[in-house]
Design a protein around this motif. Structure first.
Motif, PDB file in Angstrom:
ATOM      1  N   ARG A 167       4.162  33.816 -73.699  1.00 57.50           N
ATOM      2  CA  ARG A 167       5.079  33.137 -74.612  1.00 57.50           C
ATOM      3  C   ARG A 167       6.419  32.842 -73.934  1.00 57.50           C
ATOM      4  O   ARG A 167       6.974  31.747 -74.086  1.00 57.50           O
ATOM      5  N   GLU A 168       6.939  33.813 -73.213  1.00 62.29           N
ATOM      6  CA  GLU A 168       8.226  33.621 -72.530  1.00 62.29           C
ATOM      7  C   GLU A 168       8.145  32.470 -71.528  1.00 62.29           C
ATOM      8  O   GLU A 168       9.068  31.640 -71.448  1.00 62.29           O
ATOM      9  N   GLU A 171       8.016  29.099 -73.373  1.00 61.03           N
ATOM     10  CA  GLU A 171       9.361  28.720 -73.807  1.00 61.03           C
ATOM     11  C   GLU A 171      10.188  28.195 -72.632  1.00 61.03           C
ATOM     12  O   GLU A 171      10.908  27.196 -72.761  1.00 61.03           O
ATOM     13  N   ARG A 260       7.062  22.179 -80.532  1.00 62.44           N
ATOM     14  CA  ARG A 260       7.005  23.007 -81.744  1.00 62.44           C
ATOM     15  C   ARG A 260       5.570  23.272 -82.162  1.00 62.44           C
ATOM     16  O   ARG A 260       5.218  24.398 -82.534  1.00 62.44           O
ATOM     17  N   MET A 263       3.996  25.802 -79.670  1.00 61.44           N
ATOM     18  CA  MET A 263       4.439  27.175 -79.845  1.00 61.44           C
ATOM     19  C   MET A 263       3.878  27.785 -81.126  1.00 61.44           C
ATOM     20  O   MET A 263       3.540  28.977 -81.165  1.00 61.44           O
TER      21      MET A 263
END
Length: 310
Positions: A167-168, A171, A260, A263
């Motif tokens: 996830r990091e 992003e 968006r 994610m």
């Protein structure tokens, strides 16, 4: 280096707590164990390394040869590696640096070990700089694993950490995309994101194979009241395998994804995966806490000695 020479260095390293003589005497040397991309067999090589803060850096130089060494191809296919430094042995994720990060780290390497600059001058390929990332150990994982429950927590903590890294890095990818205003088609799957995703998916698949083949059948035999729960967890493994495939497909499409929506889908899949790990812990930890690690083989059934003949 010839295989026989490598093995002699490995043997000397392990016999002397990481100290070796000959051309490596006084240098910083580690042993890196990868799993063959094609063979699936472990392969250990001695490599020089450079520290950058808490990070360990190795360079896929092959002495300036025109092709990357085999160990580099192995870690691209299977990022989970084992590292030996001195008398310490630990697992790590091997992540090749990219772009400006690679340039900065290579400059750091050359300042410490100028020979790598000479190797780079000998070849047209860019020498990869690989960061050996040691996974953080969450507070809930016992320092000394003595039960199967502790081992399960250790494995699950590692898997959760890889999900957080995925996830990091996703992003960070979209932040870089917005900052540079580059065309999305020019931004592929970053190596850090790719390596952590591979590590998670391969680690979870290996964990589930071990449970299905050995752990669950053994627990079902010794604890019949768990058979329904174990059967349900085994069925979940099929669902989780599907989610893993969806995760890989999602990440493969990151170059053209709407941030968006991407994610949100990543969070949905991650939550489903974490829920499975939570369910395993609720079902298994109480029983696994009673089983030592490493497991003690079951004692053979008692047989009374035969009566002596008259």
């Amino acid at each position: 280096m010839p295989e026989s020479f490598n093995q002699s260095v490995i043997d000397e390293f392990r016999a002397n707590g990481g100290r070796v003589g000959g051309p490596f005497e006084g240098g910083d040397l580690l042993l890196l164990t990868t799993v063959g991309a094609k063979s699936g067999k472990e392969h250990t090589v001695p490599l020089g390394y450079v520290r950058d803060g808490d990070l360990l850096l190795v360079v896929a130089s092959a002495g300036g040869a025109p092709r990357h060494p085999a160990w580099y191809h192995n870690l691209l296919a299977r990022p989970a590696v084992r590292v030996e430094v001195g008398e310490e042995v630990f697992d790590a994720i091997a992540v090749p640096a990219e772009g400006a990060a690679r340039e900065r780290l290579f400059e750091r390497v050359v300042r410490v070990a100028p020979g790598y600059g000479d190797y780079q001058a000998r070849t047209a390929r860019t020498l990869p700089v690989v960061v050996l990332e040691r996974p953080e150990v969450p507070a809930e994982v016992p320092e000394d694993v003595t039960t199967m429950a502790g081992k399960l927590l250790e494995i699950h903590a590692w898997l959760r950490a890889q999900l957080r890294h995925v996830r990091e890095e996703a992003e960070a990818h979209f932040a870089a995309q917005a900052h540079s205003r580059a065309e999305r088609s020019d931004l592929g799957l970053g190596l850090r994101l790719r390596q952590h995703c591979l590590a998670f998916c391969q680690g979870l698949a290996l964990h589930h194979r071990g449970e299905d083949a050995a752990v669950f059948p053994t627990l079902a035999d010794r604890h019949p009241h768990l058979r329904d729960a174990l059967g349900r967890l085994g069925e979940q493994h099929q669902v989780i395998a599907r989610v893993q495939g969806e995760l890989v497909a999602l990440l493969d499409g990151i170059g053209t994804a709407e941030p968006r929506r991407f994610m949100a889908e990543l969070d949905r899949m991650s939550e489903e995966l974490r829920a499975h790990l939570d369910d395993e812990e609720r079902s298994l930890l109480p029983v696994l806490a009673l089983i030592p690690f490493p497991p003690v083989p079951a004692a053979p059934p008692f047989r009374a000695p035969a009566a002596p003949e008259d």
